[in-house]
Design a protein around this motif. Structure first.
Motif, short mmCIF file in Angstrom:
data_model
loop_
_atom_site.label_atom_id
_atom_site.label_comp_id
_atom_site.label_asym_id
_atom_site.label_seq_id
_atom_site.Cartn_x
_atom_site.Cartn_y
_atom_site.Cartn_z
N TYR A 258 75.86 43.99 66.23
CA TYR A 258 75.32 45.01 67.14
C TYR A 258 74.43 44.29 68.15
CZ TYR A 258 71.84 48.59 68.45
OH TYR A 258 70.98 49.42 69.14
N ILE A 281 73.00 55.41 71.60
CA ILE A 281 72.57 56.82 71.68
C ILE A 281 72.33 57.39 70.27
CG2 ILE A 281 73.69 57.23 73.89
CD1 ILE A 281 75.93 58.70 72.26
N CYS A 283 74.14 57.88 67.70
CA CYS A 283 75.08 58.92 67.31
C CYS A 283 75.62 58.73 65.89
CB CYS A 283 76.24 58.95 68.29
SG CYS A 283 77.19 57.41 68.25
N VAL A 328 78.75 47.09 70.03
CA VAL A 328 79.05 46.45 68.74
C VAL A 328 80.32 45.63 69.00
CG1 VAL A 328 79.59 46.78 66.31
CG2 VAL A 328 78.12 48.43 67.48
S1 SF4 Z 1 78.24 54.05 67.60
FE1 SF4 Z 1 76.46 53.17 66.63
S2 SF4 Z 1 75.79 51.51 67.97
FE2 SF4 Z 1 77.22 52.75 69.11
S3 SF4 Z 1 75.94 54.21 70.17
FE3 SF4 Z 1 76.50 55.24 68.31
S4 SF4 Z 1 74.88 54.72 66.88
FE4 SF4 Z 1 74.66 53.33 68.60
#
Ligand code: SF4
Ligand code: SF4
Length: 482
Positions: A258, A281, A283, A328
């Motif tokens: 990451y 974000i 998510c 990532v």
């Molecule tokens: S998938 Fe993981 S690293 Fe990518 S924005 Fe969402 S939480 Fe962040």
């Protein structure tokens, strides 16, 4: 395995998250709760370029895995790992306990290769071609998605009552799982005993193959247990290769990572405000697809099998919010921290030299290895005997190891001078059983005039028909002619 990277990146997170994650992910693996109980995972089905490529690779894997037991070279399987009989076949070549040093060297070479490969490419093997990951993610998991639906439906069903639909779906899944485990067990056994032997177990009366059938049953239940229940625990708790990662990886190794420099500080999307924080974000899509249940944003972790599902998940998110992909991605720790490209380090160069030396020695040993090994000794307590007026004879014993799959009717000839050989016994041959050992005795008869010294070196050619198999040296004792 937690790295300084993960620690560094944590310092850039919101304080509440930082505290929460420090006390959880460092204390226990992601699939165990605070009471030590297993947390069952419902990973979402990944979607993206890596998942598609891995699916194609898995098809190749399945083709290779399911066809190798049927490939024979000169009557031998391509590969055989018969641990019960200490007999191993690699690329159609048999290795017996006599070849233990070659086998040992092969293992050492393999380990050095693994070290080099891991230092350079991290857990690429685990994510792309490890049988555990490929069968779990590309076979059993897909069957599960097909029968029970995606992660959300699976979770709802698991938490719901045992109604007719649940009984039918769960029953069907476990039935298919067990049948597929039985099929895999058959193929797995064929790697140990060979495809032909397996065919005998299948086609001949049960009573003749009780041990084979017991092995099949045990393997079937083991595979079923692993793919239906044990799952990611095989990688995170049992696999020794996984546990070695912490010593094999360094900051230049390629890992699924990451980009905390770009992603932090993370925060939800707020369409009303211009975004001034990092690209993550928060998510949790990368966590939801992870088959080992970890959050890659905590840095490299022992549980990460490098399956790339989080890369695909995050790339999809980045596409949706119009940010560049690769938050990532495959990178090294130094790559994320200092922007360094993946490169060939001194450590990797040294491993490569060592690997080259080992491969050279191994190739030489394999190239010079004989299919028939013979030892010739003069019969103890004997000098020589006159044979008529003009010849002398010596008696010899011979021991032969036949590493081929065919019986060798051995005959012997003198290669470096005139004279003859008389094998004692019927038909004047020494029969050596296939993949077995043989022994015998024979006379070497030389004309007196060819004996110049008391001890004459003779070269004996070992023949199968007219095919020269080996040449061995021996000493011939006789009176010196004047
Ligand atoms: S998938 Fe993981 S690293 Fe990518 S924005 Fe969402 S939480 Fe962040
Ligand atoms: S962190 Fe990413 S690469 Fe590692 S196991 Fe989870 S999904 Fe796969």
């Amino acid at each position: 395995m937690q790295t300084t990277n993960s620690k560094d990146q944590l310092t850039q997170k919101a304080p509440s998250l930082q505290f929460e994650e420090e006390v959880t992910f460092r204390d226990r693996i992601a699939t165990v709760d605070e009471k030590g109980k297993r947390k069952w995972l419902f990973p979402q089905r990944p979607k993206g370029r890596f998942y598609t490529t891995r699916t194609i690779v898995s098809y190749l894997f399945f083709i290779i895995f399911f066809t190798i037991p049927f490939i024979y070279i000169n009557g031998r399987p391509l590969f055989l790992f018969n641990v019960t009989q200490a007999k191993f076949i690699l690329f159609g070549k048999v290795f017996w306990p006599q070849d233990f040093f070659i086998f040992g060297l092969t293992m050492i070479t393999f380990i050095v290769f693994i070290i080099l490969f891991t230092a350079a490419f991290g857990r690429l093997f685990c994510g792309w071609v490890c049988p555990q990951t490929v069968f779990m993610e590309m076979f059993f998991r897909k069957i599960e998605y097909f029968i029970e639906g995606d992660a959300g439906k699976q979770k709802a069903m698991a938490n719901g009552p045992w109604d007719t639909e649940k009984i039918l779906r769960k029953g069907a899944k476990h039935l298919v799982f067990f049948l597929m485990s039985f099929v895999i067990a058959n193929f797995f056994l064929s790697y140990i005993i060979g495809g032909k032997e397996l065919w005998k177990i299948i086609t001949e009366p049960v009573t003749q193959h009780i041990p084979g059938l017991m092995s099949l049953t045990i393997f079937s239940f083991v595979f079923y247990g692993v793919y239906a229940y044990f799952r990611e625990q095989a990688c995170t708790v049992v696999c020794p290769y996984g546990r070695l990662q912490s010593v094999l990886l360094d900051k230049n190794s390629m890992i699924v990572a990451y980009d905390y420099k770009r992603g932090e500080p993370r925060g939800k999307v707020n369409k009303k405000e211009e975004r001034t924080i990092g690209d993550c974000i928060d998510c949790f899509q990368c966590v939801r697809v992870c088959p080992t249940g970890i959050d890659i944003r905590n840095g490299t972790q022992l549980e990460c099998v490098g399956c790339t599902a989080c890369i695909d998940a995050c790339d999809n998110v980045m596409d949706k919010i119009n940010k560049p992909r690769g938050l990532v991605r495959y990178a090294s720790e130094n790559g994320i921290a200092n922007g360094e490209k993946l490169h060939y380090t001194t450590r990797m160069k040294l491993y490569t030299v060592l690997l080259g030396i080992l491969l050279t020695i191994l190739s030489f040993l394999l190239f010079t290895r004989k299919d028939v090994d013979a030892t010739v000794m003069r019969a103890p307590g004997q000098l020589y005997q006159d044979r008529g007026q003009d010849s002398v004879m010596n008696l010899y014993n011979i021991k032969i190891a036949n590493k081929t799959v065919e019986e060798v009717p051995l005959t012997i000839r003198i290669e470096n001078m005139g004279g003859s050989v008389e094998i004692i016994g019927s038909k004047h041959i020494i029969p050596v059983k296939k993949e077995g050992q043989g022994s015998g005795s024979f006379f070497v008869i030389l004309p007196k005039q060819s004996i110049r010294e008391r001890k004459t070196e003779i070269k004996l050619g070992l023949y199968e028909g007219d095919k020269l198999i080996d040449v061995v040296k021996a000493n011939f004792l006789g009176p010196v002619s004047r």
